[in-house]
Scaffold this active site. Structure first.
Site, PDB file in Angstrom:
ATOM      1  N   HIS A  91      32.733  41.004  40.074  1.00 41.64           N
ATOM      2  CA  HIS A  91      33.544  42.126  40.525  1.00 41.64           C
ATOM      3  C   HIS A  91      33.069  43.436  39.898  1.00 41.64           C
ATOM      4  O   HIS A  91      33.102  43.601  38.674  1.00 41.64           O
ATOM      5  CB  HIS A  91      35.000  41.856  40.134  1.00 41.64           C
ATOM      6  CG  HIS A  91      35.962  42.878  40.627  1.00 41.64           C
ATOM      7  ND1 HIS A  91      36.901  43.467  39.806  1.00 41.64           N
ATOM      8  CD2 HIS A  91      36.143  43.408  41.856  1.00 41.64           C
ATOM      9  CE1 HIS A  91      37.631  44.309  40.513  1.00 41.64           C
ATOM     10  NE2 HIS A  91      37.194  44.300  41.758  1.00 41.64           N
ATOM     11  N   HIS A 131      34.311  53.196  42.267  1.00 41.75           N
ATOM     12  CA  HIS A 131      35.484  52.529  42.818  1.00 41.75           C
ATOM     13  C   HIS A 131      36.586  53.514  43.195  1.00 41.75           C
ATOM     14  O   HIS A 131      37.173  53.439  44.273  1.00 41.75           O
ATOM     15  CB  HIS A 131      36.052  51.518  41.811  1.00 41.75           C
ATOM     16  CG  HIS A 131      37.337  50.892  42.258  1.00 41.75           C
ATOM     17  ND1 HIS A 131      38.573  51.446  41.994  1.00 41.75           N
ATOM     18  CD2 HIS A 131      37.577  49.765  42.976  1.00 41.75           C
ATOM     19  CE1 HIS A 131      39.518  50.694  42.523  1.00 41.75           C
ATOM     20  NE2 HIS A 131      38.947  49.661  43.112  1.00 41.75           N
TER      21      HIS A 131
END
Length: 671
Positions: free
Chosen positions: A385, A427
Site C-alpha cells: 500500500h 495520495h
C-alpha cells in the site's frame, strides 16, 4: 475436519440404508445418492470405468445398458467425472458424446480427452474428463503417457501387457471461490504390476515437483492441490515386497485380504515380455528390477503424497465387497479410487450401486467423493500500500524500492497531475501532510496552511520538496518507529516516470495505479493512457492495474485505453454496501477487479464477485488475524502496509506470531 450438519444426517442415513440393501441383495434395483453437503464449496467428483461401447450380446450391449448409465449420471449431480475405457466411437455408437449428452450436453459440460493410441488410432481408449462449465473454469489441459517417453502417444516401456497407458489432466479454477487445482484421470495396466508401480511413481513425481520428472516439457505446479480419478487395476490398500512371484492359482499362494494374490504373477522381466521395465526417462536399455514395496497404492498413498478419499471422508456409504463385477456379482477387488492431495478435505464418499433390474450399467461401480479444494495462498497477491509505507515514506521511491525488495507481487501508488501536466505520486489533495511545502514556499500565495493543492505546482517545484515526513505514522525518538527518524531525509515527490524506472529490472512485479480525485486533475485519464502506451513501446511489460473510487473516471479510462490499443485490467475501489450484486453487475461492464474496504467483506461477497468475473483485492489490512480471514475467503490479493505480516500469514504461520514480527530496518536508497 468440517462437520456434517445435523439436518443432513437423517437423509444421509436413509440413503445409506438403501445402498446397504443394494449391496446385500444383488437384485435390488434402486440407489439414491446421498445429498450433497451443505458446504457450497464442495465439488462432487466421480471416477467411473464405463466399459468400452460394443454391440455385445445381452445387457453388455451399449445400446441396452446406456439408458441405465444415463439415469445414474443424471441423478448423481456431478461437477467432475473421470472416465476410463471411454471411446470416441465404437461401431455405430458414439460413446463420448452419449455420456456428454447424458450430463447435460456441451452447454453444461466441457470435456478433456484424446486417444491413447494417438492420431493413428483415434478410436482407442480415452481418459475422458467431463467438467461442469458453470462451476469450473479450465485454465490448462494436457495428456501424458505412462512410459519412459511420456510425450510419445502409444508409448510403452514399463512392461505393459499389450496396451499403452496414459493420463489426461486439467488445471481448473473454481468459479465459486477462485480456488485452483489439478484433476488427473488415468487407467493403469490390468496385469503387470511393474507397469502399475512405475506409472504410480511417474504421477507422484510429477505432482510433487520431483526434478527427476522435469523432462520433455511436462511440468506441474507443486503448490496446487490434485484430485486423481482412475481405475488402478489394483486393490486399494494392498502392499507387498518386490521379488515374491507366486502362482496366483495355487492353493498355497500367499494372499491379501480379499483373496487377492500378494504379488502379481505377471512380471515384466519374464523372458517373453515384449516391453521391458525401464526407468522413467530412459527410452532404451536393460530392464531394471524394482526393489522394496512395489504396491502402486503404497507409492501413491500409504508411502506417497496423496490421501485416499474413501479413508479420509468424514462420512462414507456402506463399503461394497469391491468395485468390479464383470457384469455379474461383485468380487473382492476395489480397483477404482479417488485420491487427492493432503490439503483437500473430503466430506463424504460412496460407491454407487445403482442396479436397475438386477443389471449393472457397467462392469465397474462408480466411486464418488464430495471434496473441498483449499484456497491456494500462493495465488493471493501481496499488494504494498503506497509502496512499503509502514517502513518508508509513502508514495516515494524508497517505499517502492523496499516493497520490491520485500517481495511484494504488486505495488500500489496514488497519482495526480502537476501544474505542467506531469503525473506525480501523491495520495492527498494537499501537500501539507507529507511534505515541507509550507516551509519551502513560505509566503507563496499558492500555499495555504494545511491545504496546499499539488496541481498548482510544477513537477520540478514538487521535486524540491522534502517528502520524508512519516505521514500516517508518528515518529519520535522514543517510539517503535524512532529508528526511522531521519533515515529518509532528501526523499522527494517523484513523477510516475521515475517510479516506473524502478521496475525495469523486476518485470514480474505489478503496479496498481490509483487515480486520486480525478476531477482535480482533469485529463489525467488520457495522459496516463499516453504515458503507459509510450512505456510499452519502450519495452516496459510489467503488469498494471489502474483503479479509482470514481466509476466515471474508470469507465472513461477503460474506453480510452481500448481505443489506444492497451488492454490493462481496471479496478474499481468500493465501499462494501448491501447492494453488492448491483455493484458487481454494473462494474463488470468495464472493470476487471473489485477492490473494496475490507471491513464488511464476507466470503459470500467474494464468491459473488468471482461469479461476476471480478477479482477481489480488499484494502487496507494490517492485522494478521484479519488478513488470515480474508485469505480464507478466497480473495485474490490483499492491500497492506504490513507486507511482512501478510507474507507470514500466507506461509501458514499463526496470526499471533505474524503480529509479533519486528519492523525491518530502514531501506537504504541511492537517493
Amino acid at each position: 475436519m468440517r462437520r456434517i450438519l445435523p439436518s443432513l444426517i437423517p437423509a444421509l442415513i436413509a440413503c445409506l440404508l438403501i445402498a446397504t440393501a443394494t449391496v446385500a441383495g444383488a437384485q435390488t434395483t434402486d440407489f439414491t445418492p446421498p445429498p450433497r453437503p451443505a458446504d457450497a464449496d464442495a465439488l462432487r467428483v466421480m471416477t467411473y470405468n464405463v466399459r468400452y461401447a460394443s454391440n455385445a450380446s445381452g445387457h453388455e450391449d451399449w445400446g441396452t445398458r446406456f439408458p441405465d448409465m444415463a439415469a445414474q449420471l443424471q441423478q448423481s449431480d456431478l461437477d467432475l467425472l473421470g472416465t476410463q475405457e471411454l471411446k470416441e466411437t465404437a461401431g455405430a455408437y458414439t460413446q463420448r458424446l452419449d455420456i456428454l449428452n447424458a450430463l447435460g450436453g456441451p452447454d453444461e459440460f466441457g470435456y478433456i480427452g484424446t486417444s491413447r493410441g494417438g492420431p493413428e488410432r483415434p478410436d482407442d481408449e480415452q481418459m475422458g474428463i467431463y467438467y461442469r462449465l458453470d462451476r469450473l473454469e479450465l485454465v490448462e489441459e494436457g495428456h501424458f503417457w505412462l512410459s519412459p517417453t511420456p510425450n510419445d502417444p502409444y508409448s510403452f516401456g514399463y512392461g505393459n501387457t499389450g496396451n499403452s497407458r496414459m493420463a489426461s489432466w486439467g488445471h481448473f479454477r473454481d468459479r465459486r471461490n477462485g480456488h485452483e487445482f489439478y484433476a488427473v484421470n488415468t487407467h493403469f495396466d490390468h496385469a503387470n504390476n511393474d507397469a502399475r508401480y512405475r506409472a504410480a511413481d511417474q504421477i507422484a513425481g510429477y505432482f510433487t515437483g520431483d526434478p527427476a520428472y522435469d523432462v520433455d516439457g511436462i511440468t506441474f505446479r507443486d503448490d496446487l492441490p490434485v484430485v486423481i480419478t482412475g481405475d488402478f487395476n489394483f486393490n486399494r490398500g494392498d502392499s507387498f515386497a518386490a521379488g515374491v512371484v507366486l502362482n496366483a492359482n495355487s492353493a498355497e499362494a500367499e494372499r491379501l485380504p480379499g483373496n487377492q494374490p500378494a504379488h502379481d504373477p505377471m512380471k515384466d522381466t519374464r523372458p517373453d515380455s515384449p516391453y521391458p521395465s525401464l526407468p522413467f526417462g530412459t527410452p532404451a536399455g536393460e530392464p531394471t528390477p524394482l526393489v522394496g514395496n512395489t504396491s502402486p497404492y503404497h507409492r501413491l498413498v500409504t508411502g506417497g503424497p496423496f490421501i485416499d478419499a474413501w479413508d479420509a471422508a468424514d462420512v462414507t456409504g456402506p463399503a461394497p465387497t469391491g468395485t468390479f463385477s464383470g457384469f455379474g456379482e461383485l468380487d473382492n477387488r476395489w480397483l477404482d479410487w479417488i485420491l487427492a492431495s493432503e490439503s483437500v478435505e473430503v466430506l463424504q464418499a460412496y460407491a454407487d450401486t445403482y442396479r436397475p433390474g438386477g443389471e449393472w450399467p457397467s462392469d465397474h461401480l462408480p466411486v464418488v467423493a464430495d471434496v473441498v479444494i483449499p484456497a491456494h495462498h500462493d495465488d493471493v497477491d501481496v499488494v504494498a500500500h503506497r509502496g512499503a509505507s509502514r517502513y518508508a515514506p509513502e508514495n516515494t521511491l524508497p517505499a517502492i524500492e523496499m516493497a520490491i525488495a520485500m517481495g511484494a507481487e504488486q505495488v500500489e501508488i496514488d497519482v495526480s497531475l502537476s501544474a505542467d501536466q506531469q503525473i506525480i505520486l501523491l495520495h492527498d489533495n494537499t501537500l501539507s501532510r507529507t511534505t515541507n511545502v509550507e516551509e519551502v514556499f513560505a509566503g507563496d500565495p499558492r500555499v495555504v496552511a494545511g491545504d496546499s493543492v499539488p496541481q498548482l505546482f510544477t513537477a520540478a517545484e514538487l521535486a524540491t520538496l522534502e517528502a520524508s515526513n512519516w505521514g500516517r505514522f508518528a515518529v519520535d525518538s522514543t517510539s517503535d518507529d524512532g529508528r526511522y527518524a531521519g533515515a529518509y531525509l532528501g526523499t522527494h515527490v517523484p513523477t510516475l516516470a521515475e517510479a516506473l524506472a524502478l521496475f525495469e529490472d523486476h518485470p514480474d512485479v505489478g503496479l496498481l495505479i490509483e487515480l486520486k480525485a480525478p476531477a482535480l486533475s482533469p485529463g489525467i485519464e488520457q495522459i496516463l493512457v499516453d504515458q503507459l502506451l509510450a512505456e510499452r513501446a519502450k519495452g516496459f511489460t510489467n503488469p498494471h492495474v489502474v483503479q479509482s473510487f470514481h466509476p466515471d473516471s474508470m469507465e472513461l479510462y477503460a474506453h480510452l485505453q481500448v481505443a489506444a490499443g492497451l488492454d490493462l485490467p481496471v479496478g474499481q475501489l468500493h465501499f462494501v454496501s448491501a447492494n453488492l450484486g448491483d455493484a458487481f453487475r454494473a462494474q463488470s461492464t468495464y472493470a476487471d477487479g473489485f477492490n473494496p474496504s475490507h471491513g464488511s467483506l464476507s466470503a459470500a461477497a467474494v464468491a459473488e464477485a468471482h461469479q461476476a468475473g471480478l477479482t477481489v483485492t480488499p484494502y487496507t489490512i494490517n492485522d494478521s488475524a484479519r488478513q488470515a480471514e480474508l485469505v480464507a475467503m478466497g480473495v485474490d490479493g490483499v492491500i497492506t502496509d504490513r507486507i511482512d505480516r501478510l507474507q507470514c500469514v500466507l506461509r501458514g504461520e499463526a496470526p499471533e506470531a505474524c503480529d509479533a514480527l519486528p519492523l525491518p530496518e530502514p531501506f537504504q536508497t541511492e537517493e
